[in-house]
Design an enzyme around this catalytic site. Sequence first.
Site, PDB file in Angstrom:
ATOM      1  N   GLU A  94       3.194  -3.886  57.389  1.00  0.00           N
ATOM      2  CA  GLU A  94       4.520  -3.668  57.687  1.00  0.00           C
ATOM      3  C   GLU A  94       4.714  -4.442  59.084  1.00  0.00           C
ATOM      4  OE1 GLU A  94       5.260   0.592  55.374  1.00  0.00           O
ATOM      5  OE2 GLU A  94       4.494   0.787  57.410  1.00  0.00           O
ATOM      6  N   CYS A 107       8.022  -6.381  65.987  1.00  0.00           N
ATOM      7  CA  CYS A 107       6.655  -5.512  66.091  1.00  0.00           C
ATOM      8  C   CYS A 107       5.731  -6.173  65.008  1.00  0.00           C
ATOM      9  CB  CYS A 107       6.893  -4.206  66.146  1.00  0.00           C
ATOM     10  SG  CYS A 107       5.372  -3.110  66.114  1.00  0.00           S
ATOM     11  N   CYS A 114      -6.407  -0.343  59.645  1.00  0.00           N
ATOM     12  CA  CYS A 114      -7.007  -0.605  60.960  1.00  0.00           C
ATOM     13  C   CYS A 114      -8.285  -0.410  61.197  1.00  0.00           C
ATOM     14  CB  CYS A 114      -6.245   0.341  61.861  1.00  0.00           C
ATOM     15  SG  CYS A 114      -6.609   0.066  63.904  1.00  0.00           S
ATOM     16  N   CYS A 118      -8.121   6.259  65.631  1.00  0.00           N
ATOM     17  CA  CYS A 118      -7.184   6.966  66.516  1.00  0.00           C
ATOM     18  C   CYS A 118      -6.669   8.365  65.563  1.00  0.00           C
ATOM     19  CB  CYS A 118      -6.185   6.459  67.274  1.00  0.00           C
ATOM     20  SG  CYS A 118      -6.608   4.910  68.204  1.00  0.00           S
ATOM     21  N   GLU A 166      -5.593  -3.480  64.825  1.00  0.00           N
ATOM     22  CA  GLU A 166      -6.142  -3.650  66.319  1.00  0.00           C
ATOM     23  C   GLU A 166      -6.213  -5.226  66.589  1.00  0.00           C
ATOM     24  OE1 GLU A 166      -6.652  -2.206  69.302  1.00  0.00           O
ATOM     25  OE2 GLU A 166      -7.386  -4.232  69.849  1.00  0.00           O
ATOM     26  N   ASN A 296       5.544  10.312  67.597  1.00  0.00           N
ATOM     27  CA  ASN A 296       6.045  10.390  66.156  1.00  0.00           C
ATOM     28  C   ASN A 296       5.098  11.237  65.179  1.00  0.00           C
ATOM     29  OD1 ASN A 296       8.197   8.475  66.953  1.00  0.00           O
ATOM     30  ND2 ASN A 296       6.627   7.241  67.106  1.00  0.00           N
ATOM     31  N   CYS A 339       6.309   3.690  66.277  1.00  0.00           N
ATOM     32  CA  CYS A 339       4.813   3.520  66.669  1.00  0.00           C
ATOM     33  C   CYS A 339       4.058   4.585  66.134  1.00  0.00           C
ATOM     34  CB  CYS A 339       4.669   3.714  68.009  1.00  0.00           C
ATOM     35  SG  CYS A 339       5.042   2.594  69.265  1.00  0.00           S
TER      36      CYS A 339
HETATM   37  N1  SAH Z   1      -4.072  -0.974  67.828  1.00  0.00           N
HETATM   38  C1  SAH Z   1      -3.035  -1.348  68.946  1.00  0.00           C
HETATM   39  C2  SAH Z   1      -1.930  -1.797  68.493  1.00  0.00           C
HETATM   40  C3  SAH Z   1      -1.046  -0.639  67.352  1.00  0.00           C
HETATM   41  S1  SAH Z   1      -0.668   0.622  67.849  1.00  0.00           S
HETATM   42  C4  SAH Z   1      -3.203  -0.274  69.893  1.00  0.00           C
HETATM   43  O1  SAH Z   1      -3.763   0.703  69.886  1.00  0.00           O
HETATM   44  O2  SAH Z   1      -2.686  -0.408  70.927  1.00  0.00           O
HETATM   45  C5  SAH Z   1       0.937   0.646  68.915  1.00  0.00           C
HETATM   46  C6  SAH Z   1       0.887   1.803  69.650  1.00  0.00           C
HETATM   47  O3  SAH Z   1       1.389   2.970  68.936  1.00  0.00           O
HETATM   48  C7  SAH Z   1      -0.288   2.134  70.381  1.00  0.00           C
HETATM   49  O4  SAH Z   1       0.328   2.598  71.970  1.00  0.00           O
HETATM   50  C8  SAH Z   1      -0.451   3.498  69.725  1.00  0.00           C
HETATM   51  O5  SAH Z   1      -1.428   4.192  70.819  1.00  0.00           O
HETATM   52  C9  SAH Z   1       0.703   4.126  69.592  1.00  0.00           C
HETATM   53  N2  SAH Z   1       0.875   5.208  68.478  1.00  0.00           N
HETATM   54  C10 SAH Z   1       0.156   5.406  67.424  1.00  0.00           C
HETATM   55  N3  SAH Z   1       0.304   6.632  66.651  1.00  0.00           N
HETATM   56  C11 SAH Z   1       1.357   6.827  67.225  1.00  0.00           C
HETATM   57  C12 SAH Z   1       2.088   7.945  67.099  1.00  0.00           C
HETATM   58  N4  SAH Z   1       1.852   8.610  66.042  1.00  0.00           N
HETATM   59  N5  SAH Z   1       3.137   8.221  67.971  1.00  0.00           N
HETATM   60  C13 SAH Z   1       3.683   7.191  68.910  1.00  0.00           C
HETATM   61  N6  SAH Z   1       2.704   6.295  69.143  1.00  0.00           N
HETATM   62  C14 SAH Z   1       1.738   6.058  68.503  1.00  0.00           C
END
Ligand code: SAH
Length: 349
Positions: A94, A107, A114, A118, A166, A296, A339
């Site tokens: 996406e 974006c 991934c 996380c 990532e 989110n 995000c």
């Molecule tokens: N892997 C990379 C890029 C993808 S995530 C990274 O970790 O930076 C993009 C951003 O969204 C990151 O800052 C991540 O921590 C955040 N993110 C992930 N899940 C989220 C959620 N449920 N709500 C808000 N931000 C979130």
Amino acid sequence: MVTNKQDIRALTKEQIRDFFVKQGDKAFRGNQVYEWLWQKSAHSFDAMTNVSKETRQMLENNFVINHIKVDTMQRSNDGTVKNAIRLHDGLIVESVLIPTPTRTTACVSSQVGCSLDCKFCATAQLKRMRNLNPDEIYDQVVAIDKESRLYYNRPLTNIVFMGMGEPLMNYNNVIKAINKITSVDGLGMSAKRITLSTSGIPKMIKKMADDDVKFNLAVSLHSAIDEVRTAIMPFNKTFPLKDLRESLEYWYAKTKRKISYEYVIWKGINDTQKDIEAFVQFCKYVPCKVNIIEYNPIDDGVFQQANNEALENYIQTLEKNKIVVNVRRSRGKDIDAACGQLANKGNKL
Ligand code: SAH
């Protein structure tokens, strides 16, 4: 359709020129084809109208153009556009277009699924299926630029690598894509308008600094206390904050560019005074700015956005310490485009 012909866009300009010379043609023909492939984003050899029919046929016999396809597109009430992108092998990633009054941001994704885990991120639940190729990353940008022109009458202004995946776990392809995006042979965009967001892989942050990259760096920090960060981002056990800090100091020493920290505040996880103080301390190691991101929800019930008091407390303490802080309101939530919500919901793989 999967064939065993080579994807022509995996070749450099030089390689395409050499191919033509080997065919007894002029190297110059390679430049023409290269221009069609990248600057003009041709989806077929037949579209290359200044190349003879025989040559187009010969290319067809030897190569494929593995283009991405926008499978479905959803528009949010706030103007955000989410694309489900079908790749040549049928997998889906996406990408999102985020308009504001002054800019439009793409974006983009760097992996299908991934590599990391996380706990608060929907993409992590998909696991990593494969890395995206440079052209698949580039094509997402082209597709979003087109949408930006179509819906907002202006070209794309910024790119963030904050979609699925990532980026530092697919470093070579991400760099190749960025080189193409910034090259005059590609889209000619400025690297200053590109931000790579990483969960923080120290060795790769140092490598980027050594490679003298010109784009911006954002780090998804979320906690400056090892036990807390490891609980929500388990890879922190392998790459603890001490190593992350050291790599960021190295980055700043080499690039002299500020780092952005992405930070979500969750109830009962990182909303105490101790968490705030640890974060402020971390912010003092290298010049930085902070983006506080609204959480989110990903429907697991474990994580909840902290209350406003905790948010205010963070903002005031950071500002008192002269740290620039932005609070990012979520965009595209109604279509799961915000995000951490990118998880191919509703798309069959
Ligand atoms: N892997 C990379 C890029 C993808 S995530 C990274 O970790 O930076 C993009 C951003 O969204 C990151 O800052 C991540 O921590 C955040 N993110 C992930 N899940 C989220 C959620 N449920 N709500 C808000 N931000 C979130």
